[in-house]
Design a protein around this motif. Structure first.
Motif, PDB file in Angstrom:
ATOM      1  N   CYS A   4      -4.308  -1.380  -7.724  1.00 43.06           N
ATOM      2  CA  CYS A   4      -3.647  -0.010  -6.793  1.00 43.06           C
ATOM      3  C   CYS A   4      -2.823   1.063  -7.528  1.00 43.06           C
ATOM      4  CB  CYS A   4      -2.911  -0.488  -5.526  1.00 43.06           C
ATOM      5  SG  CYS A   4      -2.594   0.737  -4.527  1.00 43.06           S
ATOM      6  N   THR A   5      -3.363   1.996  -7.472  1.00 42.92           N
ATOM      7  CA  THR A   5      -2.404   3.147  -7.922  1.00 42.92           C
ATOM      8  C   THR A   5      -1.905   4.083  -6.904  1.00 42.92           C
ATOM      9  OG1 THR A   5      -3.617   3.555  -9.918  1.00 42.92           O
ATOM     10  CG2 THR A   5      -2.231   5.319  -9.268  1.00 42.92           C
ATOM     11  N   PHE A   6      -0.344   4.007  -6.817  1.00 42.48           N
ATOM     12  CA  PHE A   6       0.198   4.814  -5.530  1.00 42.48           C
ATOM     13  C   PHE A   6       1.425   5.535  -6.254  1.00 42.48           C
ATOM     14  CE2 PHE A   6       2.646   0.605  -5.996  1.00 42.48           C
ATOM     15  CZ  PHE A   6       3.863   0.816  -5.747  1.00 42.48           C
ATOM     16  N   ILE A   7       1.906   6.543  -5.314  1.00 41.96           N
ATOM     17  CA  ILE A   7       3.031   7.360  -5.469  1.00 41.96           C
ATOM     18  C   ILE A   7       4.010   6.925  -4.467  1.00 41.96           C
ATOM     19  CG2 ILE A   7       4.019   9.901  -5.486  1.00 41.96           C
ATOM     20  CD1 ILE A   7       0.948  10.549  -6.003  1.00 41.96           C
ATOM     21  N   ALA A   8       5.407   6.616  -5.008  1.00 46.30           N
ATOM     22  CA  ALA A   8       6.423   6.259  -4.219  1.00 46.30           C
ATOM     23  C   ALA A   8       7.644   7.223  -4.345  1.00 46.30           C
ATOM     24  CB  ALA A   8       6.957   4.805  -4.719  1.00 46.30           C
ATOM     25  N   SER A   9       8.255   7.360  -3.202  1.00 47.61           N
ATOM     26  CA  SER A   9       9.340   8.470  -2.999  1.00 47.61           C
ATOM     27  C   SER A   9      10.171   8.113  -2.124  1.00 47.61           C
ATOM     28  CB  SER A   9       8.697   9.844  -2.721  1.00 47.61           C
ATOM     29  OG  SER A   9       9.809  10.711  -2.285  1.00 47.61           O
ATOM     30  N   ASP A  10      11.617   8.626  -2.201  1.00 49.90           N
ATOM     31  CA  ASP A  10      12.547   8.330  -1.162  1.00 49.90           C
ATOM     32  C   ASP A  10      12.197   9.312   0.304  1.00 49.90           C
ATOM     33  OD1 ASP A  10      13.982   6.638  -2.529  1.00 49.90           O
ATOM     34  OD2 ASP A  10      15.027   7.975  -3.751  1.00 49.90           O
ATOM     35  N   ALA A  11      11.777  10.219  -0.050  1.00 46.86           N
ATOM     36  CA  ALA A  11      11.136  11.166   1.014  1.00 46.86           C
ATOM     37  C   ALA A  11       9.647  11.022   1.426  1.00 46.86           C
ATOM     38  CB  ALA A  11      11.337  12.612   0.556  1.00 46.86           C
ATOM     39  N   ASP A  49       2.978  -1.352   1.708  1.00 46.26           N
ATOM     40  CA  ASP A  49       3.441  -2.356   0.982  1.00 46.26           C
ATOM     41  C   ASP A  49       4.572  -2.106  -0.188  1.00 46.26           C
ATOM     42  OD1 ASP A  49       2.006  -4.124   2.506  1.00 46.26           O
ATOM     43  OD2 ASP A  49       0.423  -4.317   1.106  1.00 46.26           O
ATOM     44  N   VAL A  50       4.897  -0.636  -0.162  1.00 43.11           N
ATOM     45  CA  VAL A  50       5.689  -0.119  -1.077  1.00 43.11           C
ATOM     46  C   VAL A  50       7.034  -1.081  -1.564  1.00 43.11           C
ATOM     47  CG1 VAL A  50       6.930   1.311   0.261  1.00 43.11           C
ATOM     48  CG2 VAL A  50       6.962   2.074  -1.956  1.00 43.11           C
ATOM     49  N   GLY A  51       7.515  -1.825  -0.333  1.00 42.67           N
ATOM     50  CA  GLY A  51       8.755  -2.539  -0.765  1.00 42.67           C
ATOM     51  C   GLY A  51       8.486  -3.696  -1.586  1.00 42.67           C
ATOM     52  N   PHE A  52       7.267  -3.931  -1.819  1.00 42.19           N
ATOM     53  CA  PHE A  52       6.930  -5.301  -2.848  1.00 42.19           C
ATOM     54  C   PHE A  52       7.223  -4.824  -4.276  1.00 42.19           C
ATOM     55  CE2 PHE A  52       4.004  -6.692   0.536  1.00 42.19           C
ATOM     56  CZ  PHE A  52       4.834  -7.879   1.017  1.00 42.19           C
ATOM     57  N   TYR A  53       7.097  -3.469  -4.624  1.00 37.29           N
ATOM     58  CA  TYR A  53       7.198  -3.080  -5.868  1.00 37.29           C
ATOM     59  C   TYR A  53       8.253  -2.176  -6.484  1.00 37.29           C
ATOM     60  CZ  TYR A  53       2.432  -4.345  -5.204  1.00 37.29           C
ATOM     61  OH  TYR A  53       1.387  -5.285  -4.923  1.00 37.29           O
ATOM     62  N   THR A  54       8.966  -1.502  -5.203  1.00 37.96           N
ATOM     63  CA  THR A  54       9.898  -0.505  -5.635  1.00 37.96           C
ATOM     64  C   THR A  54      10.927  -0.561  -4.522  1.00 37.96           C
ATOM     65  OG1 THR A  54      10.448   1.798  -6.329  1.00 37.96           O
ATOM     66  CG2 THR A  54       8.691   1.495  -4.799  1.00 37.96           C
ATOM     67  N   ASP A  55      12.237   0.177  -4.663  1.00 39.37           N
ATOM     68  CA  ASP A  55      13.145   0.252  -3.315  1.00 39.37           C
ATOM     69  C   ASP A  55      12.926   1.561  -2.697  1.00 39.37           C
ATOM     70  OD1 ASP A  55      14.532  -2.168  -4.155  1.00 39.37           O
ATOM     71  OD2 ASP A  55      16.048  -1.013  -5.744  1.00 39.37           O
ATOM     72  N   ARG A  56      11.965   2.413  -3.320  1.00 40.61           N
ATOM     73  CA  ARG A  56      11.629   3.652  -2.567  1.00 40.61           C
ATOM     74  C   ARG A  56      11.078   3.258  -1.151  1.00 40.61           C
ATOM     75  NH1 ARG A  56      13.230   7.447  -5.869  1.00 40.61           N
ATOM     76  NH2 ARG A  56      13.384   7.090  -7.875  1.00 40.61           N
ATOM     77  N   GLU A  97       1.841 -10.355  -2.906  1.00 41.45           N
ATOM     78  CA  GLU A  97       3.044 -10.264  -2.326  1.00 41.45           C
ATOM     79  C   GLU A  97       3.946 -10.710  -3.196  1.00 41.45           C
ATOM     80  OE1 GLU A  97       2.828 -11.477   1.798  1.00 41.45           O
ATOM     81  OE2 GLU A  97       1.072 -10.258   2.178  1.00 41.45           O
ATOM     82  N   PHE A  98       3.717 -11.738  -3.944  1.00 46.10           N
ATOM     83  CA  PHE A  98       4.947 -12.351  -4.687  1.00 46.10           C
ATOM     84  C   PHE A  98       4.343 -13.080  -5.725  1.00 46.10           C
ATOM     85  CE2 PHE A  98       5.561 -17.009  -2.633  1.00 46.10           C
ATOM     86  CZ  PHE A  98       5.287 -17.574  -3.818  1.00 46.10           C
ATOM     87  N   PHE A  99       4.966 -13.315  -6.699  1.00 44.50           N
ATOM     88  CA  PHE A  99       4.713 -13.939  -7.910  1.00 44.50           C
ATOM     89  C   PHE A  99       5.773 -15.114  -8.162  1.00 44.50           C
ATOM     90  CE2 PHE A  99       2.764  -9.849  -8.326  1.00 44.50           C
ATOM     91  CZ  PHE A  99       1.424 -10.243  -8.822  1.00 44.50           C
ATOM     92  N   GLU A 100       5.037 -16.266  -8.694  1.00 45.29           N
ATOM     93  CA  GLU A 100       6.215 -17.202  -9.148  1.00 45.29           C
ATOM     94  C   GLU A 100       6.857 -16.671 -10.503  1.00 45.29           C
ATOM     95  OE1 GLU A 100       6.614 -20.192  -7.830  1.00 45.29           O
ATOM     96  OE2 GLU A 100       5.187 -19.814  -6.540  1.00 45.29           O
ATOM     97  N   PHE A 101       8.035 -17.141 -10.840  1.00 44.25           N
ATOM     98  CA  PHE A 101       9.106 -16.813 -12.073  1.00 44.25           C
ATOM     99  C   PHE A 101       8.291 -16.503 -13.319  1.00 44.25           C
ATOM    100  CE2 PHE A 101      11.678 -17.281 -15.557  1.00 44.25           C
ATOM    101  CZ  PHE A 101      12.562 -16.103 -15.373  1.00 44.25           C
ATOM    102  N   GLU A 102       7.172 -17.764 -13.458  1.00 44.40           N
ATOM    103  CA  GLU A 102       6.643 -17.884 -14.698  1.00 44.40           C
ATOM    104  C   GLU A 102       5.501 -16.858 -14.764  1.00 44.40           C
ATOM    105  OE1 GLU A 102       6.821 -20.481 -12.519  1.00 44.40           O
ATOM    106  OE2 GLU A 102       8.844 -21.325 -13.331  1.00 44.40           O
TER     107      GLU A 102
END
Length: 151
Positions: A4-11, A49-56, A97-102
Motif C-alpha cells: 500500500c502507498t499512502f499519504i499521511a498528515s496531521d490535517a 489504518d494509518v495509526g498502525f504506521y505513523t502518529d499522523r 496490523e502487527f509484527f513480532e519483534f523479530e
C-alpha cells in the motif's frame, strides 16, 4: 495482504477520483494492465489504518498505475496539502496490523522540502521493493519506506 502507498498528515486530506471513467484492460497472459493512460486516472481514498504506521491522524491511500504525469499531479497534491500542515508523509508498506519483534519491518526514512520534491521521489517510494530487498542486516524482515515532505 498486499503493498500500500499512502499519504499521511496531521490535517484532513482531500480524496480524489478520475474526472471520467477509463477502460481497464487486464492481460493475465502478458502480465499487463492498461488503464486508459490519462494523468488524472488514479484514486486517493480514505485510509483508516494509518495509526498502525505513523502518529499522523489522517491518510489517503493511492490507487494507481504510476506514470510521470500522475506523479507530477501527486507532487501538486502534496504541496497543496502542506498549506494546512508543516509536513506530510508518503509511505510504501506491507499491510498488516502487527509484527513480532523479530520480523518487525525495517524503516527507510528520507526527508525533502516541498520545493525540492519531484515526481522521481514519488516513483522511488511507490516502486520500492518490500520483500525482495530487505535490509541486509536483517534478511527476514520486510522494508517499509517513508518520505517526509516539509514546507
Amino acid at each position: 495482504m498486499s503493498c500500500c502507498t499512502f499519504i499521511a498528515s496531521d490535517a484532513p486530506l482531500r480524496e480524489a477520483a478520475p474526472s471520467q471513467s477509463y477502460p481497464l484492460v487486464l492481460d493475465l497472459d502478458m502480465g499487463s494492465v492498461e488503464d486508459g493512460g490519462a494523468d488524472d486516472n488514479y484514486f486517493l481514498t480514505a485510509f483508516s489504518d494509518v495509526g498502525f504506521y505513523t502518529d499522523r491522524r489522517y491518510a489517503v491511500s493511492l490507487e494507481w498505475n504510476a506514470t510521470a504525469g500522475r506523479a507530477e499531479r501527486l507532487v501538486t497534491y502534496i504541496r497543496e496539502a502542506l498549506r494546512e500542515t508543516d509536513a506530510v508523509e508518503l509511505w510504501h508498506v506491507w499491510l498488516g496490523e502487527f509484527f513480532e519483534f523479530e520480523d518487525r519491518p525495517f524503516l527507510h526514512r528520507q526527508t525533502v522540502s516541498a520545493n525540492d520534491l519531484t515526481a522521481e521521489h514519488i516513483r522511488q517510494i511507490d516502486q520500492a521493493e518490500i520483500w525482495n530487498r530487505p535490509d541486509k542486516r536483517c534478511p527476514s524482515r520486510p522494508s517499509f519506506y517513508c518520505l517526509t515532505v516539509t514546507r
